[in-house]
Design a protein around this motif. Structure first.
Motif, PDB file in Angstrom:
ATOM      1  N   THR A 172       0.857  -1.313  -0.460  1.00 13.03           N
ATOM      2  CA  THR A 172      -0.190  -0.152   0.233  1.00 13.03           C
ATOM      3  C   THR A 172       0.501   1.620  -0.014  1.00 13.03           C
ATOM      4  O   THR A 172       0.255   2.295  -0.614  1.00 13.03           O
ATOM      5  CB  THR A 172      -1.136   0.075   1.053  1.00 13.03           C
ATOM      6  N   TRP A 173       1.531   1.253   0.602  1.00 12.37           N
ATOM      7  CA  TRP A 173       2.470   2.246   1.016  1.00 12.37           C
ATOM      8  C   TRP A 173       2.974   2.888  -1.004  1.00 12.37           C
ATOM      9  O   TRP A 173       3.906   3.963  -1.035  1.00 12.37           O
ATOM     10  CB  TRP A 173       4.402   1.950   1.797  1.00 12.37           C
ATOM     11  N   LEU A 174       3.574   2.519  -2.059  1.00  8.78           N
ATOM     12  CA  LEU A 174       3.936   2.215  -3.687  1.00  8.78           C
ATOM     13  C   LEU A 174       2.304   3.760  -3.731  1.00  8.78           C
ATOM     14  O   LEU A 174       3.335   4.413  -4.322  1.00  8.78           O
ATOM     15  CB  LEU A 174       3.190   1.242  -3.809  1.00  8.78           C
ATOM     16  N   GLU A 175       1.213   3.145  -3.340  1.00  7.89           N
ATOM     17  CA  GLU A 175       0.137   4.859  -3.509  1.00  7.89           C
ATOM     18  C   GLU A 175      -0.027   5.811  -2.517  1.00  7.89           C
ATOM     19  O   GLU A 175       0.179   7.075  -3.170  1.00  7.89           O
ATOM     20  CB  GLU A 175      -0.972   3.549  -3.339  1.00  7.89           C
ATOM     21  N   GLU A 176       0.421   4.791  -0.897  1.00 11.30           N
ATOM     22  CA  GLU A 176       0.606   6.071   0.168  1.00 11.30           C
ATOM     23  C   GLU A 176       1.058   7.169  -0.138  1.00 11.30           C
ATOM     24  O   GLU A 176       1.308   8.159   0.249  1.00 11.30           O
ATOM     25  CB  GLU A 176       0.361   5.758   1.273  1.00 11.30           C
ATOM     26  N   ASP A 177       2.695   7.018  -0.390  1.00  9.79           N
ATOM     27  CA  ASP A 177       4.147   8.039  -0.457  1.00  9.79           C
ATOM     28  C   ASP A 177       4.077   7.851  -2.275  1.00  9.79           C
ATOM     29  O   ASP A 177       5.460   7.849  -2.729  1.00  9.79           O
ATOM     30  CB  ASP A 177       4.840   6.997  -0.002  1.00  9.79           C
ATOM     31  N   SER A 178       3.117   7.985  -3.130  1.00  8.99           N
ATOM     32  CA  SER A 178       3.726   8.064  -4.288  1.00  8.99           C
ATOM     33  C   SER A 178       4.816   9.519  -4.481  1.00  8.99           C
ATOM     34  O   SER A 178       5.978   9.576  -5.481  1.00  8.99           O
ATOM     35  CB  SER A 178       2.105   8.013  -5.159  1.00  8.99           C
ATOM     36  N   GLN A 179       4.275  10.251  -3.919  1.00 10.87           N
ATOM     37  CA  GLN A 179       5.239  11.913  -4.428  1.00 10.87           C
ATOM     38  C   GLN A 179       6.894  11.368  -4.014  1.00 10.87           C
ATOM     39  O   GLN A 179       8.122  11.342  -4.030  1.00 10.87           O
ATOM     40  CB  GLN A 179       4.825  12.378  -3.371  1.00 10.87           C
ATOM     41  N   LYS A 180       7.055   9.861  -2.721  1.00 15.85           N
ATOM     42  CA  LYS A 180       8.710  10.104  -2.390  1.00 15.85           C
ATOM     43  C   LYS A 180       9.321   8.245  -2.635  1.00 15.85           C
ATOM     44  O   LYS A 180      10.061   8.178  -2.376  1.00 15.85           O
ATOM     45  CB  LYS A 180       8.525  10.041  -1.108  1.00 15.85           C
ATOM     46  N   THR A 181       8.512   7.625  -3.485  1.00 14.99           N
ATOM     47  CA  THR A 181       8.860   6.968  -4.572  1.00 14.99           C
ATOM     48  C   THR A 181       9.206   6.435  -5.695  1.00 14.99           C
ATOM     49  O   THR A 181       9.227   7.856  -5.857  1.00 14.99           O
ATOM     50  CB  THR A 181       7.160   5.871  -4.879  1.00 14.99           C
ATOM     51  N   PHE A 182      10.806   5.930  -5.770  1.00 11.69           N
ATOM     52  CA  PHE A 182      11.339   6.108  -6.526  1.00 11.69           C
ATOM     53  C   PHE A 182      12.381   4.696  -7.065  1.00 11.69           C
ATOM     54  O   PHE A 182      12.147   4.069  -6.022  1.00 11.69           O
ATOM     55  CB  PHE A 182      12.775   7.130  -6.409  1.00 11.69           C
ATOM     56  N   PHE A 183      13.074   4.672  -7.810  1.00 15.53           N
ATOM     57  CA  PHE A 183      13.914   3.386  -8.841  1.00 15.53           C
ATOM     58  C   PHE A 183      15.208   3.817  -7.813  1.00 15.53           C
ATOM     59  O   PHE A 183      15.648   4.933  -8.470  1.00 15.53           O
ATOM     60  CB  PHE A 183      13.412   3.299  -9.422  1.00 15.53           C
ATOM     61  N   GLU A 184      16.381   2.948  -7.494  1.00 11.38           N
ATOM     62  CA  GLU A 184      17.189   2.817  -7.449  1.00 11.38           C
ATOM     63  C   GLU A 184      17.737   2.033  -9.022  1.00 11.38           C
ATOM     64  O   GLU A 184      17.823  -0.025  -8.708  1.00 11.38           O
ATOM     65  CB  GLU A 184      18.091   2.432  -6.750  1.00 11.38           C
ATOM     66  N   MET A 185      18.691   2.189  -9.898  1.00 16.06           N
ATOM     67  CA  MET A 185      19.636   1.740 -10.164  1.00 16.06           C
ATOM     68  C   MET A 185      21.129   0.697  -9.969  1.00 16.06           C
ATOM     69  O   MET A 185      22.086   1.977  -9.912  1.00 16.06           O
ATOM     70  CB  MET A 185      19.100   1.500 -11.991  1.00 16.06           C
ATOM     71  N   LYS A 186      21.311  -0.472  -9.315  1.00 17.27           N
ATOM     72  CA  LYS A 186      22.432  -0.970  -9.607  1.00 17.27           C
ATOM     73  C   LYS A 186      23.344  -0.740 -10.760  1.00 17.27           C
ATOM     74  O   LYS A 186      22.568  -0.873 -12.103  1.00 17.27           O
ATOM     75  CB  LYS A 186      22.568  -2.096  -8.823  1.00 17.27           C
ATOM     76  N   ALA A 187      24.688  -0.896 -10.464  1.00 19.16           N
ATOM     77  CA  ALA A 187      25.160  -0.623 -12.246  1.00 19.16           C
ATOM     78  C   ALA A 187      26.522  -1.107 -11.704  1.00 19.16           C
ATOM     79  O   ALA A 187      27.445  -0.592 -10.387  1.00 19.16           O
ATOM     80  CB  ALA A 187      25.243   0.282 -12.812  1.00 19.16           C
ATOM     81  N   GLU A 188      27.313  -1.660 -12.336  1.00 17.02           N
ATOM     82  CA  GLU A 188      29.027  -1.292 -12.919  1.00 17.02           C
ATOM     83  C   GLU A 188      29.669  -0.694 -13.628  1.00 17.02           C
ATOM     84  O   GLU A 188      29.839  -1.441 -14.698  1.00 17.02           O
ATOM     85  CB  GLU A 188      29.387  -3.121 -12.432  1.00 17.02           C
ATOM     86  N   LEU A 189      29.872   0.411 -13.720  1.00 18.99           N
ATOM     87  CA  LEU A 189      30.179   1.578 -14.400  1.00 18.99           C
ATOM     88  C   LEU A 189      32.110   1.739 -14.466  1.00 18.99           C
ATOM     89  O   LEU A 189      32.865   0.990 -13.783  1.00 18.99           O
ATOM     90  CB  LEU A 189      29.879   2.514 -14.116  1.00 18.99           C
ATOM     91  N   PRO A 190      32.093   1.448 -16.422  1.00 20.15           N
ATOM     92  CA  PRO A 190      33.830   2.006 -16.047  1.00 20.15           C
ATOM     93  C   PRO A 190      34.400   3.509 -15.247  1.00 20.15           C
ATOM     94  O   PRO A 190      33.186   4.164 -14.498  1.00 20.15           O
ATOM     95  CB  PRO A 190      33.604   2.447 -17.308  1.00 20.15           C
ATOM     96  N   GLU A 191      35.647   3.147 -15.649  1.00 21.99           N
ATOM     97  CA  GLU A 191      36.499   3.721 -14.669  1.00 21.99           C
ATOM     98  C   GLU A 191      36.280   5.399 -14.172  1.00 21.99           C
ATOM     99  O   GLU A 191      36.482   5.954 -13.643  1.00 21.99           O
ATOM    100  CB  GLU A 191      37.577   3.230 -14.374  1.00 21.99           C
ATOM    101  N   PHE A 192      35.303   5.830 -16.081  1.00 15.96           N
ATOM    102  CA  PHE A 192      35.711   7.110 -15.646  1.00 15.96           C
ATOM    103  C   PHE A 192      34.646   7.791 -14.834  1.00 15.96           C
ATOM    104  O   PHE A 192      34.515   9.125 -15.096  1.00 15.96           O
ATOM    105  CB  PHE A 192      35.591   7.724 -17.550  1.00 15.96           C
ATOM    106  N   MET A 193      33.838   7.155 -14.445  1.00 18.68           N
ATOM    107  CA  MET A 193      32.394   7.678 -13.489  1.00 18.68           C
ATOM    108  C   MET A 193      33.246   7.849 -12.646  1.00 18.68           C
ATOM    109  O   MET A 193      32.564   8.404 -11.461  1.00 18.68           O
ATOM    110  CB  MET A 193      31.280   6.856 -13.774  1.00 18.68           C
ATOM    111  N   ASP A 194      34.290   7.649 -11.690  1.00 15.35           N
ATOM    112  CA  ASP A 194      35.027   7.551 -10.309  1.00 15.35           C
ATOM    113  C   ASP A 194      34.865   9.088  -9.673  1.00 15.35           C
ATOM    114  O   ASP A 194      34.963   9.034  -8.278  1.00 15.35           O
ATOM    115  CB  ASP A 194      36.581   6.723 -10.181  1.00 15.35           C
ATOM    116  N   ASN A 195      35.284   9.152 -10.407  1.00 16.70           N
ATOM    117  CA  ASN A 195      35.737  10.761 -10.229  1.00 16.70           C
ATOM    118  C   ASN A 195      34.380  11.904 -10.816  1.00 16.70           C
ATOM    119  O   ASN A 195      34.516  13.122 -10.329  1.00 16.70           O
ATOM    120  CB  ASN A 195      36.971  10.870 -11.213  1.00 16.70           C
TER     121      ASN A 195
END
Length: 264
Positions: A172-195
């Motif tokens: 139910t929290w998906l609908e009740e807190d829709s303004q605060k709901t977000f998605f997270e995408m985990k990734a293994e990224l190239p080294e150029f993103m480290d900085n």
């Protein structure tokens, strides 16, 4: 700078050339069509007006961010000049602004407005679709847009849409807190993103505002209503630092990008 140069650079001082409106959503009321079961996720969803803020953890040439002057007590100030890139529609601007050298994800709603207030310190860099390949900005920006497009496709896919519909009945929290709901995408990224300290981006497309934030190896996605009149320059970004309940929506598979881990 003479008047001719100013015209060619699209009004670098204003950062908000009206020409950008021409490249906004073709129709604010347009909605993405739901794919049939078994369809591949749609592509090309995020075609619209965009604004992006990129802040380097180090300068683009690899040197450490210089500290601001020491305070009256002789202690080093936590503030420092950091190299940034700002995209507003069709135009990109770069320069150095003074920000905290060590900010967290929860500081994002404050950091972006602070950057925008110093926009007079930025200068015109290039057209948004012509960031030079040899530029240190090119790969991080391309990575951000690739990740945003992939996330939009995943969230529009039949499988994820069905899973979200099922979860809405159980969590139910998906609908009740829709303004605060977000998605997270985990990734293994190239080294150029480290900085990169953070990249925050908004795209106005298909009657929605698609918000993508990169921070410390993860992408955070939030979707807001984009109907009606929208400000040309909106520096408000949601707080995506709170991690409450969460559910897994998709994970790496044969046809997903090499860097993709999972979407939650």
């Amino acid at each position: 700078m003479d008047a001719k140069e100013e015209e060619e650079k699209g009004g670098a001082d204003t950062m908000a050339d009206a020409k950008d409106l021409d490249d906004g959503p073709a129709s604010p009321s347009a909605k993405p069509s739901a794919p049939d079961v078994g369809d591949e996720p749609p592509t090309g969803l995020l075609q619209g007006y965009n604004q992006t803020y990129l802040i380097w953890k180090t300068n683009a040439d690899g040197t450490a961010v210089a500290a601001a002057d020491a305070g009256d007590d002789g202690k080093e100030d936590d503030q420092g000049e950091q190299e940034v890139l700002f995209r507003c529609g069709n135009w990109c601007y770069t320069g150095h602004v003074v920000l905290s050298k060590n900010f967290s994800l929860s500081d994002l709603p404050v950091v972006i407005p602070l950057l925008q207030r110093q926009q007079s310190r930025l200068h015109y860099y290039c057209n948004a679709d012509c960031v030079p390949e040899q530029s240190n900005f090119h790969r991080p920006m391309s990575m951000l847009y690739e990740a945003a497009e992939f996330a939009a496709a995943e969230l529009s896919s039949a499988a994820v849409s069905a899973e979200l519909e099922r979860l809405a009945g159980e969590c139910t929290w998906l609908e009740e807190d829709s303004q605060k709901t977000f998605f997270e995408m985990k990734a293994e990224l190239p080294e150029f993103m480290d900085n990169i300290s953070v990249i925050a981006s908004k795209t106005y497309a298909r009657g929605l505002v698609f918000i993508t934030v990169y921070f410390e190896g993860s992408f955070y996605i939030s979707i807001a209503d984009g109907e009606g009149d929208q400000p040309l320059l909106d520096v408000k970004f949601p707080d995506v630092s709170h991690h409450g309940q969460g559910v897994a929506l998709s994970s790496a598979r044969e046809k997903s990008p090499d860097w993709f881990g999972r979407l939650m």
